[in-house]
Structure formats: structure tokens, C-alpha cells
Design an enzyme around this catalytic site. Structure first.
Site, mmCIF file in Angstrom:
data_model
loop_
_atom_site.group_PDB
_atom_site.id
_atom_site.type_symbol
_atom_site.label_atom_id
_atom_site.label_comp_id
_atom_site.label_asym_id
_atom_site.label_seq_id
_atom_site.Cartn_x
_atom_site.Cartn_y
_atom_site.Cartn_z
ATOM 1 N N CYS A 79 -35.841 25.167 -17.820
ATOM 2 C CA CYS A 79 -34.208 24.352 -18.080
ATOM 3 C C CYS A 79 -33.397 24.221 -16.865
ATOM 4 O O CYS A 79 -32.737 22.848 -16.417
ATOM 5 C CB CYS A 79 -33.395 25.237 -19.023
ATOM 6 N N CYS A 82 -33.088 19.946 -14.639
ATOM 7 C CA CYS A 82 -32.352 19.543 -15.735
ATOM 8 C C CYS A 82 -30.575 19.663 -14.887
ATOM 9 O O CYS A 82 -29.859 18.932 -14.942
ATOM 10 C CB CYS A 82 -32.650 18.932 -16.238
ATOM 11 N N HIS A 83 -30.315 21.586 -15.327
ATOM 12 C CA HIS A 83 -28.788 21.521 -15.504
ATOM 13 C C HIS A 83 -28.230 22.520 -14.886
ATOM 14 O O HIS A 83 -27.402 22.910 -14.702
ATOM 15 C CB HIS A 83 -28.639 22.280 -17.305
ATOM 16 N N MET A 120 -34.381 15.543 -24.585
ATOM 17 C CA MET A 120 -34.197 16.851 -24.447
ATOM 18 C C MET A 120 -35.499 17.159 -26.020
ATOM 19 O O MET A 120 -36.054 16.484 -26.740
ATOM 20 C CB MET A 120 -33.037 17.096 -25.774
ATOM 21 N N HIS A 359 -32.050 12.335 -7.696
ATOM 22 C CA HIS A 359 -33.045 12.287 -8.596
ATOM 23 C C HIS A 359 -34.638 12.151 -7.316
ATOM 24 O O HIS A 359 -35.096 12.455 -6.436
ATOM 25 C CB HIS A 359 -33.621 12.706 -9.696
ATOM 26 N N HIS A 401 -35.725 7.380 -14.924
ATOM 27 C CA HIS A 401 -36.691 9.407 -14.702
ATOM 28 C C HIS A 401 -38.119 8.018 -13.525
ATOM 29 O O HIS A 401 -38.878 7.267 -14.661
ATOM 30 C CB HIS A 401 -36.474 9.631 -15.397
#
Length: 575
Positions: A79, A82-83, A120, A359, A401
Site C-alpha cells: 500500500c 501509493c498512499h 484500487m 510519478h 500512469h
């Protein structure tokens, strides 16, 4: 955490994520605000004799120390990419307790289990997490996030090893491999890479590396392969040796994603650079030994609204062909560092304000302009590497992305660079020719409709008329297990779906189809069919011209394959 009912957890993206953090870090009471207690009850609670983790917030649901340690490991593996380590959000939304506590355990379990079309992953229904682990993670993200320790030069030097010094290495290629058509394939959960011969489709070597290698990068000469794991272990592999293997390694932090080498004329193979997610910094090293020379922190002010951020992670790095410089993208601050590597004592940097949450990205076809996704800002930043200036900020779809993107000539608008999206089904084409197609330069010239959200990579090749777009993070198995392909000459006709997961011949498993990669000749496309570590995975090879199945590479060694990097294409920035 997403705050709408539709996408509450945002993008807890699998492919981007792990870092293994030691148990000692979890016990740091000062930074974790943790109090070790023993839960006592007058009743017959099964936790009566279990050491408990007590959160600073009394509203947080109870967790044992063992559960907290397991949740921390899962979070950093699945996780954090991304977070964020501190859960402040970036590609995915924030997961701080002020948000998660309001949602509650049952609400969070639903989204962890089923995912969302916006990228997600469906952690529960895909089999990646058990029912118990889903429940554990719903409780874990309501706790205060632990803060890992810093990592400086002494820490790096303590891990630095040179197994084969440069003067003991061969002076010419000692094996008979066709290095141009060699693939470095990430075996994510095995902590290895597989070197696969693109001609024979056979595994040449499997090499133990860091956990979940994020990328493989080639030196300018095509001799050295640099691979970096999400646990921040960087390995230098010499492909000239009779048996290609690691000649140097170093651990540059606790979590990492990016590595690159110098490509400017006169500096080939001399300098390497790697960026970390934690601590937020980058390190410059000797290219042939990985000896660390210079560490630069990226902590600082965001581009907008100019607030201090404690965790600007280095998401991607590319090497300029116009100057002896690296382009370092700091995710949370939205700043691009043009790092001059000619003088590491008197380091010079040009800092470009782009957009927050930078990114991944790559060059357009001429190699002059770099395009990078500011994914949570829904923008693409364009940098002129000849003038070291921002050329444009382009509004695109939701959470772009691109991987490194895809370059081709649109039949109507001329040269373009394309990106897919995590957050929606759009594929955006941006004009990239400011000379012959000035009216289209740095503008969205065409938007294609794809299969759905959850795309990670888009790919084509100068010798191909196909454009391939994956959707591995879509919770719909039909989408995650297939690939969409467009005819570049007839983009208006939409896409054709190829059942790559079905073609693999695998049994049960998630079978997520991820990252199209061409061979050196540009006539084959390789796909990873990615299932959990306890399920069989494979590599599927498709004939680019006919779009027909050509080969399926299955082997007990192929465990959770994700990224694949062809030596020639990676060396020459062909995508």
C-alpha cells in the site's frame, strides 16, 4: 483514503509498493507513539494474555502487537507506494486516522475486499489477502502511522559490497548470449530477477536481488544491468561475465523505486543514481562499483500551495542526452531536479516547479523532451532537457500512469506520446512535435476509450502499428486478465481485446496481465501473467504482426512476474 462512497480507499496499488521494515523499527516507541501494555479483562477474553498495541488515539480499534507488526508489513509491501509511508496520500488518497476512523472497520473492509474501478485492487476477492488479513488491514489503517528511521551515508557504506572489482572483470563479453534480446524479468515476491533469452525463451539465470524489484535499467554501453528492489537494495549485474551475476550491491534506504545511469557522451557507465521513497532522498554513486558519493534530501516546500512536506518521494529518474544531468522527479512536492553530475562536491541543480504527485514517465521520440505524470493532479509535465525549462503542463485523464509512455505517429496529428490512466478508461495522446506540428505540440490531440480504469502500462514500438494498453488493477477479472490493442493507423475503430490470461493456460489465480514489452526486433510483445505467490504465473509472448499467441513461458522459477525489461530497448529509451 478516498472520501466518496465510490472510491474510499483510493489507489492502494500493488505494483508500486513494498518495503520490508525490520521489527526493530516497529518497536521505536518515540516515533510510533506506542505504549506496550498487556490487555487485562475480568472476563475470558482470548486477548487476555496477548501483548497489545495501544494507539495514541483511544478510538482506534484494538490490535495485538503481532497484528500490528503484520499490518505494518502488509502495508509497506502492498500500500505504501501509493498512499505514502506516512499515509498522507499521493497516487492514492490519504489514509490518516482522522479519515479512516470516521469510516470505521466494516466500511473499510468492503473497499479493501472489493476494490474500485479507479485502480484500487480487489485485495480480498482476488485472493491476495485472506478474510482475516482484510479485517486486520481495516483496523491497521485506523492506527497512527509508524515513522521509520532515517538512513544516511554510514548506513549505506555499512551495506556496500563489491564482489568483483572492476579490474577483475572481463574486458569483453565472455558468454554467447544475444544481449540485445535479453530480458530482465522481475520475480516480485521471490525477491529475484530472471534473465530470459529472448531468442530461445529460456531462463538463462535467476539472480537473488532485493524484494520486489521495481525497475531494471541498462548502462549506456549495454554491459551493466542495475536492478533496485522496493526494499532499497540496489544490485549491479555484469552481463559480460561467463555467467552473468552481481558484482556490487548496496542498500540505499528502506524503500525505493528508481535507478538510472549516466548517458551523456564521455560519462557512459561512470555515474549511477538511485532514489528512495524512504527516506525521501537520492544518492549518486560510482557507476561501476556503486560506491556512494552524494546524498541529497528532497524534503521541502510543495509547488502549490507552497507548504512543507516531510515525505517527497523520488518516484522516477531519467538521464539527459543533452547535458550531463539526471532528471529526478520528487512526487509529493511536484519538483523536478535537474542534477548536474560533473562536480559532486560543488553540486549544481536546476529545480523546476511542475505539479504535485510526480510519478513515472519518459522521453518523446527525439529524446529531447521528458514527459512525466503528476498523477493525482491529473497532469503531464513536459520538460525541455536542452534548455532545462518546463515546456508545458497538460491536463489529462484521471490519475495518469504511463510507465514510460508510448511514442508513435498519429495519422492525423503527427508525432504523439500516449498515457493510460489508473482512474478512468481514457488513453490520452499528446502532440510532441513543436517544429513541424507546432499547433499540436504539448496539447491533447486525441482521447481514446479503453477497457477501464486500473491501467499501469502502455506500449508500442517504432517498427509496430499496434498500441497495447493493460488494465491489471481493474477489479473486473475480464479486464485485468486481458489486453486492449489498437491499430495506430485506424485509432477511430477502437480496440481489440486479447485474452492473454486465458492463453497462458494457467489454472486458478488472479492472472493479472501487466506490462507489454517488445523484443529487440520489435516483432514480439511479452506480457506478464501475474498471480499470487502461491499460484502459478507465466510470460505470454504474442506475435506483434498477427496478434496471435506465439509462446507461453512457464517455469517453477517464474513467481509473481511483473516488470520485463528488454536490454536493447531499455538501453536506448525505446518505447
Amino acid at each position: 483514503m478516498r472520501q466518496s462512497n465510490k472510491t474510499i480507499l483510493g489507489l492502494m496499488v500493488l505494483a508500486t509498493l513494498p518495503f520490508a521494515i525490520s521489527a526493530a523499527h516497529a518497536q521505536d516507541a518515540a516515533v510510533q507513539h506506542k505504549v506496550e501494555t498487556v490487555y487485562e479483562s475480568s472476563g475470558g477474553s482470548p486477548l487476555a494474555n496477548e501483548p497489545m498495541h495501544q494507539n495514541i488515539n483511544p478510538k482506534a480499534p484494538p490490535m495485538t502487537e503481532a497484528e500490528f507488526a503484520q499490518g505494518k508489513e502488509i502495508y509497506f509491501q502492498r500500500c505504501a507506494g501509493c498512499h505514502g509511508v506516512l499515509r498522507k496520500g499521493a497516487t492514492g488518497k490519504p489514509l490518516t486516522p482522522n479519515i479512516t476512523l470516521d469510516r470505521g472497520t466494516e466500511y473499510l473492509k468492503t473497499f479493501i475486499n472489493y476494490g474500485s474501478p479507479a485502480g484500487m485492487p480487489n485485495w480480498g476477492t482476488s485472493g491476495e489477502l485472506t478474510e482475516a488479513q482484510v479485517d486486520l488491514m481495516a483496523r491497521y489503517v485506523q492506527q497512527e502511522p509508524p515513522t521509520p528511521p532515517e538512513y544516511g551515508m554510514k548506513d549505506m557504506e555499512a551495506t556496500w559490497k563489491v564482489m568483483v572489482p572492476p579490474d577483475q572483470r572481463p574486458t569483453r563479453q565472455m558468454n554467447k548470449l544475444n544481449l540485445k534480446n535479453l530480458f530482465s524479468v522481475t520475480l516480485r515476491d521471490a525477491g529475484k530477477i530472471a534473465l530470459i533469452d529472448g531468442d530461445t525463451k529460456k531462463i538463462v539465470e535467476t539472480i537473488k536481488t532485493g524484494y520486489a524489484v521495481h525497475i531494471s535499467r541498462m548502462s549506456a554501453s549495454g554491459r551493466y544491468l542495475y536492478v533496485i528492489g522496493r526494499d532499497a537494495r540496489l544490485d549491479l549485474i555484469d552481463l559480460w561475465m561467463e555467467k552473468p551475476g552481481i558484482v556490487a550491491e548496496i542498500k540505499i534506504g528502506l524503500e525505493a523505486r528508481s535507478v538510472e545511469t549516466s548517458k551523456f557522451k564521455g560519462f557512459e557507465d561512470k555515474i549511477a543514481i538511485a532514489g528512495t521513497y524512504w527516506p525521501p532522498q537520492f544518492v549518486i554513486m560510482d557507476g561501476d562499483t556503486l560506491k556512494p558519493r552524494k546524498i541529497v534530501s528532497t524534503r521541502g516546500m510543495t509547488v502549490d500551495p507552497q507548504e512543507y512536506h516531510p515525505e517527497p518521494r523520488v518516484a522516477s529518474i531519467v538521464a539527459s542526452h543533452y547535458h550531463p544531468e539526471f532528471l529526478v522527479n520528487a512526487k509529493e512536492t511536484g519538483k523536478i531536479y535537474m542534477v548536474d553530475y560533473t562536480d559532486l562536491v560543488n553540486l549544481k541543480m536546476t529545480i523546476i516547479d511542475a505539479a504535485r504527485f510526480l510519478h513515472d514517465g519518459g522521453f518523446e521520440s527525439t529524446g529531447r523532451y521528458m514527459l512525466v505524470a503528476a498523477n493525482a493532479s491529473n497532469k503531464i509535465a513536459v520538460v525541455d532537457t536542452k534548455t532545462d525549462k518546463l515546456a508545458a503542463l497538460v491536463d489529462v485523464g484521471k490519475t495518469p500512469h504511463p510507465g514510460r509512455g508510448a511514442n508513435f505517429v498519429d495519422p492525423k496529428f503527427g508525432p504523439v506520446w500516449a498515457t493510460g490512466d489508473l482512474g478512468d478508461d481514457s488513453i490520452t495522446l499528446i502532440g510532441t512535435d513543436p517544429v513541424k506540428h507546432k499547433q499540436n505540440a504539448w496539447k491533447v490531440v486525441r482521447t481514446l476509450k479503453g477497457q477501464g480504469g486500473g491501467s499501469l502500462f502502455i506500449k508500442t514500438n517504432p517498427k509496430s502499428t499496434n498500441l497495447w494498453v493493460d488494465t491489471p488493477l481493474n477489479p473486473d477479472a475480464k479486464l485485468s486478465q486481458s489486453i486492449a490493442v489498437y491499430d495506430i493507423k485506424h485509432l477511430d475503430k477502437g480496440y481489440t481485446v486479447l485474452p492473454i490470461g486465458e492463453w497462458s493456460g494457467l489454472g486458478e489465480g488472479a492472472k493479472r496481465v501487466v506490462q507489454p514489452e517488445y523484443n529487440a526486433a520489435g516483432d514480439e510483445v511479452w506480457f506478464s501473467v501475474w498471480s499470487a505467490a502461491n499460484k502459478e504465473s507465466a510470460i505470454v509472448v504474442v506475435d506483434d504482426k498477427t496478434r496471435k499467441l506465439k509462446n507461453v513461458i512457464r517455469d517453477a522459477e517464474i513467481v509473481t512476474p511483473t516488470g520485463k525489461f528488454n536490454v536493447y530497448n531499455t538501453q536506448h529509451d525505446i518505447y
